[in-house]
Design an enzyme around this catalytic site. Structure first.
Site, PDB file in Angstrom:
ATOM      1  N   LEU A 208       0.851  -1.195   0.000  1.00 31.81           N
ATOM      2  CA  LEU A 208       0.000   0.000   0.000  1.00 31.81           C
ATOM      3  C   LEU A 208       0.883   1.240   0.000  1.00 31.81           C
ATOM      4  O   LEU A 208       1.828   1.321   0.791  1.00 31.81           O
ATOM      5  CB  LEU A 208      -0.898   0.030   1.242  1.00 31.81           C
ATOM      6  N   HIS A 209       0.584   2.185  -0.881  1.00 37.30           N
ATOM      7  CA  HIS A 209       1.345   3.436  -0.833  1.00 37.30           C
ATOM      8  C   HIS A 209       0.556   4.641  -1.348  1.00 37.30           C
ATOM      9  O   HIS A 209       0.968   5.774  -1.155  1.00 37.30           O
ATOM     10  CB  HIS A 209       2.640   3.308  -1.647  1.00 37.30           C
ATOM     11  N   ARG A 210      -0.591   4.419  -1.994  1.00 44.54           N
ATOM     12  CA  ARG A 210      -1.316   5.539  -2.587  1.00 44.54           C
ATOM     13  C   ARG A 210      -1.980   6.389  -1.505  1.00 44.54           C
ATOM     14  O   ARG A 210      -2.510   5.865  -0.524  1.00 44.54           O
ATOM     15  CB  ARG A 210      -2.357   5.049  -3.590  1.00 44.54           C
ATOM     16  N   ARG A 243       6.310   6.142   2.914  1.00 42.77           N
ATOM     17  CA  ARG A 243       5.142   7.009   3.150  1.00 42.77           C
ATOM     18  C   ARG A 243       4.222   6.372   4.209  1.00 42.77           C
ATOM     19  O   ARG A 243       3.748   7.041   5.124  1.00 42.77           O
ATOM     20  CB  ARG A 243       4.368   7.201   1.845  1.00 42.77           C
ATOM     21  N   ASP A 282      -2.148  -1.697  -4.085  1.00 44.40           N
ATOM     22  CA  ASP A 282      -2.717  -0.544  -4.781  1.00 44.40           C
ATOM     23  C   ASP A 282      -1.765  -0.064  -5.882  1.00 44.40           C
ATOM     24  O   ASP A 282      -1.887   1.035  -6.391  1.00 44.40           O
ATOM     25  CB  ASP A 282      -3.064   0.598  -3.815  1.00 44.40           C
TER      26      ASP A 282
END
Length: 361
Positions: A208-210, A243, A282
């Protein structure tokens, strides 16, 4: 022909590796072609940058612009200023950009303002989601590109809708798959394989990073708790993007199945993907690799710029709610893997086609 190749972020490194190999092969055969590699420094964490150069045998960059992080505008501006000087000091005939990161757009703009030809590898892909910085990068880059190299017929059709000259569009296949096929025999277990008693086909990979998924702490916690529950005893290996790590540092949740690990190099990450039960992500690019490897993939986005991974491949678009993911994941558990195929020209030879075409232009 002197080509300046631009790379700035993890997906770029994976895409340029086979292109460089193809150029070197042609150069050794006596073709009039050479390259200069410019790393913008957009990704500068060792696990997001240096490791990929080492593992994929990419030569050290001739130049590193070292722009590092900042806002979208700050980073783009810093890349443009530094890349302009790079081209002044090292003239070339063509600038080749890949993908859709800030470096792609920024360097394409600089090149065109200096009256240089631009080739865009992975041109024409579109999500239709203008809230994604990558979508803006794609549109701007393709609006000034001279030579479009596409991964699918859909991407080529997108360019025609935007008014691109059909003679400039070349459907060549997917360079990400070139890299995958060239390195499948080299993938390796990550260091923690035995530590966590991982078994082939019995764990889930999560990435996950968005911003839509990770920027709000409460919604991220809800998402992770839901994934932890649906895993139903299977370990969930979660390489934590910087992030996301910054947001999770303040949480104190005791997950039953989710295991945090550091961002992985290419060879270890592909080993994890190839031997997994399923992938929840994602990312756009991962759905390409899971499609070729035949691994079920659940993409937590409302749109995708790679529709062939859902129509032909193993990818299911599940939106951004945990409820949708739970529904689709339970259907998968009930019905088993969907029968996926491999899109046309995803055969490991895209980079060879690109260089052959450039030599004729």
């Amino acid at each position: 022909m002197k080509i300046t190749i631009v790379a700035g972020a993890r997906p770029n490194f994976i895409k340029i590796a086979p292109i460089i190999k193809s150029i070197q092969k042609k150069e050794n055969e006596g073709a009039n072609i050479s390259f200069r590699l410019v790393h913008t420094g957009q990704h500068y964490d060792k696990n997001l940058s240096d490791t990929f150069f080492e593992e994929l045998n990419i030569p050290q960059p001739n130049s590193n612009l070292e722009v590092k992080s900042g806002s979208q505008s700050q980073q783009t501006a810093a890349i443009m200023v530094a890349f302009e000087q790079e081209l002044i000091d090292n003239p070339c005939d063509l600038v080749l950009v890949v993908g859709d990161v800030n470096s792609t757009m920024a360097c394409a703009l600089v090149a065109k303002k200096m009256n240089l030809k631009v080739a865009h590898v992975e041109a024409g892909i579109r999500s239709g989601d203008m809230t994604m910085p990558e979508e803006i990068n794609r549109i701007v880059t393709d609006s000034i590109t001279d030579y479009f190299f596409t991964t699918s017929e859909t991407a080529s059709e997108n360019l025609l809708k935007y008014g691109a000259d059909p003679k400039q569009i070349h459907f060549v296949g997917n360079v990400m798959i070139d890299t995958l096929m060239q390195n499948l025999g080299r993938i390796q277990k990550p260091d923690f394989w035995e530590t966590y008693d991982l078994e082939t086909g019995n764990y889930i990979i999560l990435t996950l990073h968005r911003p839509s998924n990770v920027d709000e702490e409460a919604s991220l916690q809800k998402l992770l708790l839901g994934i932890d529950a649906l895993a139903n005893g299977k370990k969930v290996i979660f390489p934590v993007h910087p992030r996301t790590k910054a947001i999770l540092e303040n949480t104190n949740i005791d997950f039953k199945n989710i295991i945090y690990v550091e961002p992985q190099g290419y060879l270890a990450f592909m080993y994890l993907i190839k031997n997994s039960f399923a992938v929840i992500t994602d990312s756009g690019g991962i759905s390409e690799e899971t499609t070729v490897l035949g691994i079920p993939c659940f993409t937590m986005r409302t749109t995708t710029e790679r529709p062939e991974t859902t129509t032909i491949g193993t990818n299911v678009l599940v939106g951004i709610s945990i409820e949708n993911l739970e529904k689709e994941f339970h259907l998968f558990l009930q019905n088993g893997k969907r029968n996926g195929g491999i899109p046309n020209l995803w055969d490991g030879k895209a980079s060879e086609r690109i260089i052959d075409i450039l030599l004729t232009l």
